[in-house]
Design an enzyme around this catalytic site. Structure first.
Site, PDB file in Angstrom:
ATOM      1  N   CYS A   1       0.715  -1.598   0.135  1.00 22.27           N
ATOM      2  CA  CYS A   1       0.311  -0.178   0.165  1.00 22.27           C
ATOM      3  C   CYS A   1       0.719   1.246  -0.302  1.00 22.27           C
ATOM      4  O   CYS A   1       1.604   1.652  -1.047  1.00 22.27           O
ATOM      5  CB  CYS A   1      -1.002   0.067   0.936  1.00 22.27           C
ATOM      6  SG  CYS A   1      -2.071   1.087   0.866  1.00 22.27           S
TER       7      CYS A   1
ATOM      8  N   HIS B   1      -3.756  -5.926   1.558  1.00 16.94           N
ATOM      9  CA  HIS B   1      -2.905  -6.068   2.753  1.00 16.94           C
ATOM     10  C   HIS B   1      -2.979  -7.554   2.632  1.00 16.94           C
ATOM     11  O   HIS B   1      -4.039  -7.146   4.094  1.00 16.94           O
ATOM     12  CB  HIS B   1      -3.716  -5.067   3.448  1.00 16.94           C
ATOM     13  CG  HIS B   1      -3.577  -3.492   3.921  1.00 16.94           C
ATOM     14  ND1 HIS B   1      -2.322  -3.085   4.272  1.00 16.94           N
ATOM     15  CD2 HIS B   1      -3.896  -3.049   3.328  1.00 16.94           C
ATOM     16  CE1 HIS B   1      -2.033  -1.856   3.943  1.00 16.94           C
ATOM     17  NE2 HIS B   1      -3.904  -1.655   3.363  1.00 16.94           N
TER      18      HIS B   1
ATOM     19  N   GLU C   1      -1.432  -8.819   4.992  1.00 20.84           N
ATOM     20  CA  GLU C   1      -1.126  -9.107   6.647  1.00 20.84           C
ATOM     21  C   GLU C   1      -2.089  -8.979   7.174  1.00 20.84           C
ATOM     22  O   GLU C   1      -1.836  -9.284   8.174  1.00 20.84           O
ATOM     23  CB  GLU C   1       0.090  -8.023   6.760  1.00 20.84           C
ATOM     24  CG  GLU C   1      -0.869  -6.146   7.076  1.00 20.84           C
ATOM     25  CD  GLU C   1      -0.587  -5.978   5.975  1.00 20.84           C
ATOM     26  OE1 GLU C   1      -0.039  -6.389   4.477  1.00 20.84           O
ATOM     27  OE2 GLU C   1      -0.637  -4.610   5.743  1.00 20.84           O
TER      28      GLU C   1
HETATM   29  N1  LIG Z   1      -3.379   1.758   4.006  1.00 23.30           N
HETATM   30  C1  LIG Z   1      -2.587   2.663   3.104  1.00 23.30           C
HETATM   31  O1  LIG Z   1      -1.697   2.281   2.636  1.00 23.30           O
HETATM   32  C2  LIG Z   1      -2.860   3.730   2.730  1.00 23.30           C
HETATM   33  C3  LIG Z   1      -2.152   4.357   1.310  1.00 23.30           C
HETATM   34  C4  LIG Z   1      -2.616   6.046   0.823  1.00 23.30           C
HETATM   35  N2  LIG Z   1      -2.402   6.636   1.827  1.00 23.30           N
HETATM   36  C5  LIG Z   1      -3.585   5.568   0.536  1.00 23.30           C
HETATM   37  O2  LIG Z   1      -4.422   6.257   0.779  1.00 23.30           O
HETATM   38  O3  LIG Z   1      -3.337   5.836  -1.463  1.00 23.30           O
END
Ligand SMILES: NC(=O)CC[C@H](N)C(=O)O
Length: 230
Positions: free
Chosen positions: A86, A203, A205
């Site tokens: 992410c 994600h 994880e």
């Molecule tokens: N969950 C995250 O890592 C979000 C990544 C980034 N802040 C976005 O909104 O795209």
């Protein structure tokens, strides 16, 4: 497997990542601060999710210039394995360690829901727990997950087998209807040329224990341990 997790100001997924890694390795990951300039001896560097520097300028743009990124770049150039999830993926593209960029989601809304990912490339340190064509569930939570790259780069990624995952449905169908954020070719994750750097938006994880609602993300971490355990 010794893993290090880089924390930037605004990172918020480092503990989820530490739990997933500890579940697979049985040992604690080392937390690293973005101002560190030297990495300890590691098998894997992880850039976790979050909102580094408040997403100002562009997601990951400032973090890509943190002092630790010089060490992360040297680690990757020496053949080290790096995982970016992410915001970590965004940082890796901003740092030039992975091709392409992550733009605002096509619908201009922050998205937070489960998605399905189809495994496009098997047999890497990151995907050895799956076979190509396998589908797994992963939560996504981002405002800027719209993967773009120029046509040449997209063709090279496809031709060289550097697309790791595509957004699909539960049956592995990939089309506009299974694309949550407008990403080119439904791309959810890509590898570096040497297959040792992986970035992905969802994600894994956060699905590594039945108490979390499933273990779909576990093959990533178990596979890494098999590949990188000393
Ligand atoms: N969950 C995250 O890592 C979000 C990544 C980034 N802040 C976005 O909104 O795209």
């Amino acid at each position: 497997m010794r893993a290090g997790i880089v924390v930037f100001p605004g990172t918020n997924r480092e503990r989820d990542m530490a739990i997933a890694l500890q579940g697979a390795t049985g040992t604690q990951a080392v937390m690293l601060w973005h101002r560190d300039t030297v990495l300890p001896a590691l098998d894997l560097v992880v850039l976790p999710g979050g909102f580094s520097h408040g997403d100002y300028l562009r997601c990951g743009a400032m973090a890509a210039h943190s002092p630790i990124m010089t060490a992360v770049r040297s680690f990757a150039e020496a053949g080290g394995h790096v995982l970016g999830v992410c915001n970590g993926f965004q940082i890796l593209t901003e740092a030039g360690l992975l091709p392409g960029a992550l733009l605002r989601n096509a619908g201009l809304r922050f998205l937070s829901h489960d998605c399905h990912l189809r495994v496009e490339r098997e047999g890497t340190a990151f995907t050895r727990g799956w076979s190509a064509g396998d589908v797994f569930r992963a939560p996504l939570a981002h405002g800027d997950g719209n993967y773009v790259a120029d046509r040449e780069t997209l063709e090279r990624l496809d031709g060289d087998g550097l697309v790791a995952f595509r957004y699909s449905d539960a049956a592995g169908r990939v089309d506009a209807g299974t694309n949550p954020n407008g990403s080119a070719g439904n791309i959810a994750g890509v590898f570096s040329r040497n297959l040792r750097v992986l970035g992905l938006m969802p994600h894994p994880e956060d699905l590594v224990d039945p108490l979390m609602g499933g273990i779909d993300g576990k093959p990533l971490f178990d596979g890494l341990v098999q590949a990188l355990a000393a």
